[in-house]
Design a protein around this motif. Structure first.
Motif, mmCIF file in Angstrom:
data_model
loop_
_atom_site.group_PDB
_atom_site.id
_atom_site.type_symbol
_atom_site.label_atom_id
_atom_site.label_comp_id
_atom_site.label_asym_id
_atom_site.label_seq_id
_atom_site.Cartn_x
_atom_site.Cartn_y
_atom_site.Cartn_z
ATOM 1 N N GLY A 175 4.945 6.301 -0.150
ATOM 2 C CA GLY A 175 4.792 6.828 -1.309
ATOM 3 C C GLY A 175 4.355 6.301 -2.619
ATOM 4 O O GLY A 175 3.437 6.727 -3.321
ATOM 5 N N ALA A 176 5.132 5.119 -2.667
ATOM 6 C CA ALA A 176 4.704 4.315 -3.623
ATOM 7 C C ALA A 176 3.316 3.622 -3.711
ATOM 8 O O ALA A 176 2.645 3.365 -4.658
ATOM 9 C CB ALA A 176 5.728 3.122 -3.914
ATOM 10 N N LEU A 177 3.029 3.116 -2.267
ATOM 11 C CA LEU A 177 1.683 2.693 -2.242
ATOM 12 C C LEU A 177 0.726 3.740 -2.506
ATOM 13 O O LEU A 177 -0.534 3.471 -3.115
ATOM 14 C CB LEU A 177 1.585 2.056 -0.814
ATOM 15 C CG LEU A 177 0.304 1.609 -0.360
ATOM 16 C CD1 LEU A 177 -0.134 0.540 -1.095
ATOM 17 C CD2 LEU A 177 0.301 1.155 1.320
ATOM 18 N N CYS A 178 0.807 4.975 -2.261
ATOM 19 C CA CYS A 178 -0.238 6.159 -2.171
ATOM 20 C C CYS A 178 -0.339 6.435 -3.889
ATOM 21 O O CYS A 178 -1.452 6.782 -4.262
ATOM 22 C CB CYS A 178 0.635 7.328 -1.614
ATOM 23 S SG CYS A 178 -0.607 8.684 -1.621
ATOM 24 N N PHE A 179 0.694 6.123 -4.499
ATOM 25 C CA PHE A 179 0.634 6.398 -5.941
ATOM 26 C C PHE A 179 -0.118 5.263 -6.559
ATOM 27 O O PHE A 179 -1.259 5.519 -7.374
ATOM 28 C CB PHE A 179 1.939 6.191 -6.584
ATOM 29 C CG PHE A 179 1.902 6.441 -8.225
ATOM 30 C CD1 PHE A 179 1.939 7.754 -8.600
ATOM 31 C CD2 PHE A 179 2.127 5.203 -9.076
ATOM 32 C CE1 PHE A 179 1.722 7.675 -10.116
ATOM 33 C CE2 PHE A 179 1.932 5.400 -10.393
ATOM 34 C CZ PHE A 179 1.971 6.381 -10.799
#
Length: 406
Positions: A175-179
């Motif tokens: 999720g952090a990478l996607c953000f």
């Protein structure tokens, strides 16, 4: 036709798609490592545990079929941003739950999101390609990064479980990478396509594409390929739990080796495609897959510990090449819809195969019986690749597409 894009813009778009596929693979291909933990923690049968895999795949199929046209209608950028935003939100929500049902529901949202940004990304690859051959090489490069993500995800989960850390942190990391990708995407200039009012993209156009023989041919081939691949990364770790031979270390790292070989093969694709025709390469690779499954069928787990990881090398080029050729058979303004159709068949196969293998394995009392079914899929794939090599049914459409792009 798209406007001419600066080289730096094309490279930026390529790296964006590389990272999207890497992030997606981190979560999707870690399922095989997570399932044994789920069975133990929630006292599940193999059929029940397979919901962790088939639920997001069903939603990917739904999203690809019913929302794939949005990449043509709303544009690649908006569709990708919608998908990435939903993906990131669902991943962060894994920190809030501790229930198998909640996790499965979140995976459904992730599947819906993947269907959006993946169809947008696949259509985008067509926008920046000047020929079918270039498109195929680019697709293999993109899937190479997917294969790298498929190594990172299972390895991260294995490390977390060994350290007593919950596997849910993998989704928070994704999720952090996607953000970060969302922030990056907003600053990227995408190619502009000329509108085609006489064939405005909508859901009916997607269903028309499903009736096209060429779309069905490539979709069927991809469905069979996915059935052979997903059987390995979902159920191979469970099959090799019975292994007691001298290669225990290989059984322990079998899934990682499978993903490593798949990644290596995809990065070798450009060289292979420059040496031989894609039809002959896919025929030989599909034969290699079938032989590996036959070894598992007749020689059992002692052969499977070597043969199934080796399949990663043979499987490396098949999916991205079939995907690329299937999309390239159609005009660029239809690439979103066609990518959605192909993604539908991909996801349906990825959803049903592990479920069917789980049902067969439960019915006969051992996971090896599920691999008997997968061997049949491997044989059917080889037969279809033999037909493709002999008849070359897509030749005329690909030649037309190359002329239009040139």
């Amino acid at each position: 036709m798209q406007q001419e894009q600066p080289l730096h813009s094309v490279q930026t778009i390529r790296w964006l798609t590389y990272m999207m596929f890497l992030m997606f693979a981190m979560t999707s291909d870690a399922v095989g490592v997570i399932i044994p933990s789920l069975i133990d923690n929630y006292q599940l049968t193999m059929t029940e545990a397979s919901a962790f895999h088939y639920t997001p795949m069903i939603l990917i199929a739904f999203s690809g079929l019913f929302l794939g046209f949005l990449a043509d209608k709303l544009g690649r950028k908006i569709t990708i941003l919608l998908g990435l935003s939903l993906f990131s939100t669902a991943c962060f929500c894994f920190a809030l739950g501790d229930s198998f049902i909640v996790f499965v529901c979140l995976l459904g949202l992730i599947g819906l999101a993947i269907g959006l940004f993946k169809t947008g990304a696949l259509a985008l690859l067509g926008d920046i390609s000047t020929s079918s051959h270039e498109h195929t090489k680019t697709m293999n490069q993109v899937e190479g990064y997917f294969a790298v993500g498929a190594i990172i995800g299972p390895a991260a989960v294995s490390y977390m479980l060994a350290q007593g850390i919950s596997w849910t942190y993998l989704y928070i990391l994704a999720g952090a990478l996607c953000f970060l990708l969302i922030v990056y995407t907003t600053s990227v200039q995408f190619p502009l396509l000329r509108s085609h009012p006489q064939s405005a993209p909508n859901l009916s156009k997607t269903f028309e594409a499903m009736n096209d023989p060429m779309a069905l041919l490539f979709s069927s081939a991809i469905g069979l390929y996915v059935a052979t691949e997903v059987a390995i990364y979902v159920w191979m770790p469970t099959l090799l739990l019975d292994y007691k031979g001298d290669l225990v270390w290989l059984a322990t790292y079998s899934l990682t080796l499978f993903f490593v070989l798949r990644a290596v093969g995809r990065f070798m694709a450009v060289w292979l495609l420059n040496q031989w025709s894609w039809q002959s390469v896919l025929l030989c690779l599909s034969l290699g897959i079938f032989v590996c499954y036959l070894a598992t069928l007749f020689l059992g787990v002692n052969a499977a510990v070597i043969a199934l990881p080796l399949c990663g090398l043979f499987m490396s080029m098949i999916y991205p090449t079939l995907n690329s050729k299937g999309i390239s058979c159609f005009p660029k303004h239809q690439h979103g819809s066609i990518a959605g159709v192909i993604l539908f068949f991909t996801a349906v196969s990825a959803a049903l195969t592990p479920l069917l293998m789980g049902v067969v394995s439960d019915a006969f009392g051992h996971v090896k019986f599920g691999f008997y079914l997968a061997t049949g899929f491997a044989f059917a794939l080889f037969v279809l690749m033999l037909f493709n090599w002999v008849k070359d049914p897509s030749k005329s459409k690909l030649e037309i597409a190359n002329e239009q792009q040139g």
